[in-house]
Structures are given as structure tokens and as C-alpha cells.
Design a protein around this motif. Structure first.
Motif, PDB file in Angstrom:
ATOM      1  N   LEU A   1     -12.697 115.391   4.210  1.00  0.00           N
ATOM      2  CA  LEU A   1     -12.696 113.984   4.619  1.00  0.00           C
ATOM      3  C   LEU A   1     -11.763 113.859   5.824  1.00  0.00           C
ATOM      4  CD1 LEU A   1     -12.401 112.245   1.103  1.00  0.00           C
ATOM      5  CD2 LEU A   1     -14.484 112.653   2.438  1.00  0.00           C
ATOM      6  N   PRO A   2     -12.256 114.171   7.029  1.00  0.00           N
ATOM      7  CA  PRO A   2     -11.376 114.261   8.194  1.00  0.00           C
ATOM      8  C   PRO A   2     -10.671 112.965   8.550  1.00  0.00           C
ATOM      9  CG  PRO A   2     -13.684 114.401   8.838  1.00  0.00           C
ATOM     10  CD  PRO A   2     -13.650 114.516   7.358  1.00  0.00           C
ATOM     11  N   GLU A   3     -11.163 111.827   8.064  1.00  0.00           N
ATOM     12  CA  GLU A   3     -10.482 110.574   8.343  1.00  0.00           C
ATOM     13  C   GLU A   3      -9.113 110.503   7.677  1.00  0.00           C
ATOM     14  OE1 GLU A   3     -13.380 111.188   6.824  1.00  0.00           O
ATOM     15  OE2 GLU A   3     -14.070 109.425   5.687  1.00  0.00           O
ATOM     16  N   ASN A   4      -8.858 111.362   6.697  1.00  0.00           N
ATOM     17  CA  ASN A   4      -7.529 111.453   6.090  1.00  0.00           C
ATOM     18  C   ASN A   4      -6.535 112.197   6.967  1.00  0.00           C
ATOM     19  OD1 ASN A   4      -7.537 110.091   3.591  1.00  0.00           O
ATOM     20  ND2 ASN A   4      -8.595 111.783   2.582  1.00  0.00           N
ATOM     21  N   SER A   5      -7.014 113.028   7.865  1.00  0.00           N
ATOM     22  CA  SER A   5      -6.118 113.856   8.678  1.00  0.00           C
ATOM     23  C   SER A   5      -5.298 112.989   9.622  1.00  0.00           C
ATOM     24  CB  SER A   5      -6.929 114.874   9.484  1.00  0.00           C
ATOM     25  OG  SER A   5      -7.592 115.783   8.632  1.00  0.00           O
ATOM     26  N   GLY A   6      -4.053 113.393   9.818  1.00  0.00           N
ATOM     27  CA  GLY A   6      -3.202 112.682  10.761  1.00  0.00           C
ATOM     28  C   GLY A   6      -1.783 112.548  10.246  1.00  0.00           C
ATOM     29  N   ARG A   7      -1.016 111.731  10.934  1.00  0.00           N
ATOM     30  CA  ARG A   7       0.390 111.530  10.616  1.00  0.00           C
ATOM     31  C   ARG A   7       0.594 110.187   9.924  1.00  0.00           C
ATOM     32  NH1 ARG A   7       2.676 113.456  16.551  1.00  0.00           N
ATOM     33  NH2 ARG A   7       2.189 115.690  16.301  1.00  0.00           N
ATOM     34  N   TYR A   8       1.459 110.215   8.922  1.00  0.00           N
ATOM     35  CA  TYR A   8       1.742 109.011   8.134  1.00  0.00           C
ATOM     36  C   TYR A   8       3.247 108.856   7.986  1.00  0.00           C
ATOM     37  CZ  TYR A   8      -3.157 109.408   6.608  1.00  0.00           C
ATOM     38  OH  TYR A   8      -4.532 109.508   6.559  1.00  0.00           O
ATOM     39  N   VAL A   9       3.677 107.614   7.862  1.00  0.00           N
ATOM     40  CA  VAL A   9       5.066 107.330   7.523  1.00  0.00           C
ATOM     41  C   VAL A   9       5.077 106.498   6.241  1.00  0.00           C
ATOM     42  CG1 VAL A   9       5.103 105.335   9.087  1.00  0.00           C
ATOM     43  CG2 VAL A   9       7.255 106.327   8.269  1.00  0.00           C
ATOM     44  N   LEU A  10       5.816 106.952   5.256  1.00  0.00           N
ATOM     45  CA  LEU A  10       5.959 106.285   3.966  1.00  0.00           C
ATOM     46  C   LEU A  10       7.364 105.700   3.881  1.00  0.00           C
ATOM     47  CD1 LEU A  10       5.275 105.663   0.951  1.00  0.00           C
ATOM     48  CD2 LEU A  10       6.002 108.021   0.432  1.00  0.00           C
ATOM     49  N   ARG A  11       7.450 104.381   3.758  1.00  0.00           N
ATOM     50  CA  ARG A  11       8.740 103.698   3.624  1.00  0.00           C
ATOM     51  C   ARG A  11       8.874 103.197   2.198  1.00  0.00           C
ATOM     52  NH1 ARG A  11       7.017 102.381   8.884  1.00  0.00           N
ATOM     53  NH2 ARG A  11       8.503 103.101  10.473  1.00  0.00           N
ATOM     54  N   ILE A  12       9.903 103.694   1.509  1.00  0.00           N
ATOM     55  CA  ILE A  12      10.111 103.409   0.089  1.00  0.00           C
ATOM     56  C   ILE A  12      11.289 102.456  -0.067  1.00  0.00           C
ATOM     57  CG2 ILE A  12      10.687 104.410  -2.153  1.00  0.00           C
ATOM     58  CD1 ILE A  12       9.458 107.047  -1.107  1.00  0.00           C
TER      59      ILE A  12
ATOM     60  N   GLY B   1      11.144 100.413  -5.392  1.00  0.00           N
ATOM     61  CA  GLY B   1      10.170 101.023  -6.286  1.00  0.00           C
ATOM     62  C   GLY B   1       8.759 101.079  -5.756  1.00  0.00           C
ATOM     63  N   ARG B   2       8.503 100.578  -4.557  1.00  0.00           N
ATOM     64  CA  ARG B   2       7.169 100.611  -3.974  1.00  0.00           C
ATOM     65  C   ARG B   2       7.206 101.288  -2.605  1.00  0.00           C
ATOM     66  NH1 ARG B   2       3.318  98.047  -6.825  1.00  0.00           N
ATOM     67  NH2 ARG B   2       2.227  99.856  -5.966  1.00  0.00           N
ATOM     68  N   GLY B   3       6.021 101.676  -2.140  1.00  0.00           N
ATOM     69  CA  GLY B   3       5.920 102.345  -0.852  1.00  0.00           C
ATOM     70  C   GLY B   3       4.969 101.610   0.077  1.00  0.00           C
ATOM     71  N   VAL B   4       5.336 101.539   1.340  1.00  0.00           N
ATOM     72  CA  VAL B   4       4.474 100.982   2.385  1.00  0.00           C
ATOM     73  C   VAL B   4       4.100 102.132   3.319  1.00  0.00           C
ATOM     74  CG1 VAL B   4       4.305  99.372   4.318  1.00  0.00           C
ATOM     75  CG2 VAL B   4       5.524  98.709   2.226  1.00  0.00           C
ATOM     76  N   VAL B   5       2.809 102.295   3.582  1.00  0.00           N
ATOM     77  CA  VAL B   5       2.314 103.443   4.352  1.00  0.00           C
ATOM     78  C   VAL B   5       1.656 102.951   5.629  1.00  0.00           C
ATOM     79  CG1 VAL B   5       0.869 105.508   4.300  1.00  0.00           C
ATOM     80  CG2 VAL B   5       1.918 104.651   2.185  1.00  0.00           C
ATOM     81  N   GLU B   6       1.993 103.625   6.724  1.00  0.00           N
ATOM     82  CA  GLU B   6       1.378 103.330   8.014  1.00  0.00           C
ATOM     83  C   GLU B   6       1.035 104.640   8.701  1.00  0.00           C
ATOM     84  OE1 GLU B   6       4.438 101.274  10.039  1.00  0.00           O
ATOM     85  OE2 GLU B   6       4.156  99.365   8.972  1.00  0.00           O
ATOM     86  N   ARG B   7       0.105 104.569   9.602  1.00  0.00           N
ATOM     87  CA  ARG B   7      -0.133 105.708  10.487  1.00  0.00           C
ATOM     88  C   ARG B   7       1.078 105.864  11.387  1.00  0.00           C
ATOM     89  NH1 ARG B   7      -4.478 109.487  10.062  1.00  0.00           N
ATOM     90  NH2 ARG B   7      -6.164 108.418   8.929  1.00  0.00           N
ATOM     91  N   ASP B   8       1.500 107.096  11.585  1.00  0.00           N
ATOM     92  CA  ASP B   8       2.718 107.392  12.345  1.00  0.00           C
ATOM     93  C   ASP B   8       2.345 107.698  13.787  1.00  0.00           C
ATOM     94  OD1 ASP B   8       5.184 108.082  13.242  1.00  0.00           O
ATOM     95  OD2 ASP B   8       5.512 109.710  11.819  1.00  0.00           O
ATOM     96  N   SER B   9       2.760 106.834  14.681  1.00  0.00           N
ATOM     97  CA  SER B   9       2.440 107.020  16.098  1.00  0.00           C
ATOM     98  C   SER B   9       3.557 107.691  16.879  1.00  0.00           C
ATOM     99  CB  SER B   9       2.128 105.662  16.742  1.00  0.00           C
ATOM    100  OG  SER B   9       3.239 104.791  16.603  1.00  0.00           O
ATOM    101  N   ALA B  10       4.634 108.077  16.182  1.00  0.00           N
ATOM    102  CA  ALA B  10       5.770 108.694  16.879  1.00  0.00           C
ATOM    103  C   ALA B  10       5.362 110.025  17.486  1.00  0.00           C
ATOM    104  CB  ALA B  10       6.936 108.885  15.909  1.00  0.00           C
ATOM    105  N   SER B  11       5.902 110.327  18.638  1.00  0.00           N
ATOM    106  CA  SER B  11       5.613 111.591  19.321  1.00  0.00           C
ATOM    107  C   SER B  11       6.576 112.667  18.836  1.00  0.00           C
ATOM    108  CB  SER B  11       5.737 111.404  20.836  1.00  0.00           C
ATOM    109  OG  SER B  11       7.046 110.978  21.173  1.00  0.00           O
ATOM    110  N   GLY B  12       6.431 113.866  19.398  1.00  0.00           N
ATOM    111  CA  GLY B  12       7.361 114.938  19.068  1.00  0.00           C
ATOM    112  C   GLY B  12       6.756 116.060  18.276  1.00  0.00           C
ATOM    113  N   GLY B  13       5.463 116.310  18.444  1.00  0.00           N
ATOM    114  CA  GLY B  13       4.832 117.417  17.736  1.00  0.00           C
ATOM    115  C   GLY B  13       4.937 117.216  16.239  1.00  0.00           C
ATOM    116  N   GLY B  14       5.229 118.303  15.526  1.00  0.00           N
ATOM    117  CA  GLY B  14       5.342 118.206  14.072  1.00  0.00           C
ATOM    118  C   GLY B  14       6.777 118.096  13.613  1.00  0.00           C
ATOM    119  N   ALA B  15       7.705 117.882  14.521  1.00  0.00           N
ATOM    120  CA  ALA B  15       9.119 117.843  14.163  1.00  0.00           C
ATOM    121  C   ALA B  15       9.412 116.673  13.233  1.00  0.00           C
ATOM    122  CB  ALA B  15       9.964 117.730  15.428  1.00  0.00           C
TER     123      ALA B  15
END
Length: 418
Positions: free
Chosen positions: A333-344, A347-361
């Protein structure tokens, strides 16, 4: 749903049948229902009548078939349920009855079937799928990975030296269903991996494969504190029988001791009490000696169908405030591929696509299979790194992920098989 190849992009190991057009959906007529029953019977080694009873118990809305050239090439049962992680319910599609007729095997039907089903779940907003695998290889190709355990617990009734009858006990009836559900949820909501049962699973508590169970509720002045359901299973040769429990729930220490006493009262004819759950079943703490056996029967598997949906649906430690960054790959399911940021937080988490640069660092890098093991708490970041399934250049972030997804009580487990 029409597919020229449901498995395009499913990795080099996937068998593609580009010349054949597949279609996926519910059986459209009695001929396809009959074909599904035959496939189940031929795959699981029982008669077609039993397969039809299984289909009926699951409900026609759960039936799915994959067609090729107008023929049923594969089938499965898709059961909508929930699964608890971090104290919260995550919507889940339970997969059972995956079957391919003998004449259709070896042509990619099973993998096409699974991926078409995952597409349906994603379209419906169901973020995870869970199954008990007959073979791990097929399901790993579809993106599933080990995520929890199913243990068999055996206690000889003669070795239960608990004789406490402070609480009363009475037979359970179907009118008690809301009481039973409340007891079950009180016991399981904070146990990672346990199901939020639907009708299909609850019906199996009351009647398992055509055998009606005996059910009893433990109560104090009318207030229920536990219950137990069982079959009397006699071995092939005449003799004493085993109490095969289809459900055993104790929400208080007194209920646990009363249920143990109740099981011990069967010792003149019942040899063992057997039930299923996790490796640290709390009721066993009331036995004075280790006169029981806890045996691993199965590792069940999870598929993360929607990365953002799954990470935001489960719960996290209430006092934790942390940001964790992921880089996920998904070859099915290639639409799952990419970078994500999870903010906890809280007791709950908010998830967004991560647009930050810097390779995989500064990220946890893994494929969707490793994420399933992390998501459930089955494997820690340190274990995934040792297995070569996760990489990172940020040890502190890996440590934070370990705290965020940690499972308590012996790890994620289920007491139900489906």
C-alpha cells in the motif's frame, strides 16, 4: 472491485497474473456461496455442511470472494471488530477462513485476495487488520507481521487448592449479555491486544462449533464480578473430561478465587480446566504452587492498513509528552510510505505527515511490517534494531518510542481465536 492485478507493487516476490482480470467482493449468488463453502471445506479439512454453518455464524456481510474468469478463486471471512492498545479501542478488520480451491493454487490468488481486502479496509477507514496465520510467508508478503501471542493455560482441577466461596454463583442466560460484556470490558480494556468483541465472537462464547456451553456468573449481592463459560470435552477413550473454557473473566480478587473454587468442585470427573490468554494471567497468582502449564500456541499478526489512522487511534502513557518521527516504507500500500510525526500528550497521539527536510536524520526508519510489531508493543525499538528491521541515528528517539508503545502484563495477547 475489479483488479487487473491487485498485487502490482507488492514486491519482487509477488506472483502477478497481469493477463487475468480479478474481481473482489461479496458472493453474488448461491453458486458463489456454494463455491466458498467448498473452498473452506477443501482447505480446512472438514465437510461442506460444517463450512456452511461457519459461514452462517459469521454472517453473510463478512463473506468475501476473489473471482478470476467468472470462477471463485479464493475466499475469506472479514469480521469488523476492535482491538485495545494503550487503553483505547482501535477499529480492526479480523481475517479468517482464507481459502483457495486446489485447482486455483499457485497462481497468486491468495495474495491478490488479501491485498484487495486491505484496499477495502483502507477505503472504509479501518486502520489495522489482525489474523492468526496458517503460514507467515503469505501474510508477510501482504504486509502483516507478528504482533502478539495466544497462550493455552492448563490447570489440573485436583491441584487447585483454593476453597473460597464468599461470592455466590448462578447460571448465565442470554439476558445477561450486557452484564457479561461489561465484565469483559472491565477486564480487558487495559490489556493490549484483547478484542472489543462483536456478535460473531460473543456467539462463540455461548456456542462453540455447534456445542452449547455452560455459563455461570459470580456475584456479590447481585453485583456481578466475574463469569466462566466452558464445554465438557471428553477424550477419545472413555474417562474423565476437561473443562474447555470459552471465556473466563474475574474483575476482582474475590471473583478469581471463587472461580478457581468452582473449577475445583468439578475435580471428581474433570481432569483439567483449560482456557486462553496471556502469559501472566492474573488468576494464576491465587494458586499457592506452580501447578499449571502456560503454553504458547500462536503468534498472531497485524497489518497496519493506515499508518496515520493507526497511530492516532491507539492510546499512550497518560503523563508522556513526546514527539516521535518516523520514515515508513510500504511496498503493498504505497500511500502509507513517507514521513510522519507523532505528537503524544495526555494519553493520545496526533499524527501528521512530516515535511521537515534533512534526509532520514532524527527519524525511526522501518517498513510497515516492523511498525506493526512496534505498534502493538510486541517488539521494542531495541529488538527491532537487533533484528535489522529498524534503523535510526537518534537513540533517544528510539528510547522514547520504547516508552510510548510499551505493553504491560507479558506483552500483547488475546484470549479469543477467530
Amino acid at each position: 472491485m475489479l483488479l487487473h492485478s491487485a498485487i502490482s507493487g507488492a514486491g519482487a516476490g509477488a506472483r502477478m497474473c497481469m493477463a487475468n482480470q480479478w474481481s473482489f467482493g461479496r458472493p453474488e449468488n448461491e453458486s458463489e456461496n456454494a463455491a466458498m463453502a467448498r473452498a473452506l471445506a477443501q482447505s480446512f479439512g472438514f465437510e461442506e455442511e460444517r463450512a456452511r454453518r461457519w459461514m452462517q455464524s459469521a454472517g453473510e456481510d463478512t463473506h468475501r470472494v476473489l473471482r478470476r474468469g467468472g470462477r471463485v478463486a479464493a475466499t475469506l471471512v472479514l469480521v469488523d471488530m476492535g482491538q485495545f492498545f494503550g487503553g483505547h479501542r482501535v477499529p480492526m478488520g479480523g481475517i479468517a477462513g482464507v481459502a483457495v480451491p486446489p485447482e486455483e493454487r499457485g497462481a497468486g490468488a491468495a495474495l491478490n485476495l488479501m491485498i484487495a481486502c486491505l484496499r477495502e479496509l483502507r477505503e472504509r477507514g479501518v486502520p489495522i487488520s489482525t489474523l492468526y496465520p496458517a503460514t507467515q510467508t503469505l501474510y508477510r508478503r501482504a504486509g502483516y507481521e507478528q504482533a502478539g501471542s495466544w497462550f493455552e493455560i492448563t490447570v489440573p482441577t485436583a491441584a487447585i487448592h483454593v476453597r473460597e466461596k464468599e461470592l455466590e454463583i448462578r447460571p448465565a442466560t442470554r439476558e445477561d449479555q450486557s452484564i457479561l460484556r461489561d465484565l469483559y470490558l472491565r477486564r480487558t480494556v487495559h490489556c493490549d491486544g484483547m478484542l472489543d468483541r462483536g456478535t460473531y465472537i460473543w456467539d462463540r462464547v455461548w456456542e462453540f462449533r455447534g456445542e452449547k456451553t455452560l455459563g455461570f456468573i459470580v456475584h456479590r449481592n447481585g453485583q456481578a464480578e466475574g463469569h466462566v463459560f466452558y464445554l465438557q470435552r471428553r477424550p477419545a477413550v472413555w474417562g474423565r473430561f476437561d473443562l474447555q473454557c470459552t471465556d473466563l473473566v474475574a474483575t476482582t480478587p474475590a471473583a478469581a478465587r471463587r472461580i478457581l473454587s468452582f473449577l475445583a468442585d468439578h475435580r471428581s470427573m474433570a481432569q483439567n480446566a483449560i482456557w486462553f490468554g496471556g502469559p501472566t494471567e492474573p488468576i494464576l497468582a491465587h494458586l499457592p504452587e506452580r501447578t499449571f502449564e502456560v503454553k504458547l500456541n500462536f503468534y498472531w499478526m497485524i497489518r497496519i492498513v493506515d499508518v496515520a489512522g493507526a497511530l492516532s487511534a491507539r492510546g499512550y502513557p497518560a503523563r508522556m509528552k513526546e514527539t516521535i518521527r518516523f520514515e515508513i516504507t510500504d511496498d503493498v500500500l504505497p500511500e502509507n510510505s513517507g514521513r510522519y510525526v507523532l505528537r503524544i500528550e495526555g494519553g493520545r497521539g496526533v499524527v501528521e505527515r512530516d515535511s521537515a527536510s534533512g534526509g532520514g536524520a532524527g527519524r525511526l526508519r522501518m517498513d510497515v511490517r516492523a511498525l506493526a510489531s512496534l505498534f502493538s508493543g510486541f517488539r521494542s525499538p531495541a529488538e527491532l534494531i537487533l533484528a535489522g528491521q529498524m534503523t535510526t541515528d537518534d537513540p533517544q528517539m528510539a528510547q522514547a518510542a520504547g516508552w510510548a508503545f510499551a505493553s504491560v502484563g507479558g506483552g500483547p495477547a488475546m484470549c479469543d481465536m477467530f
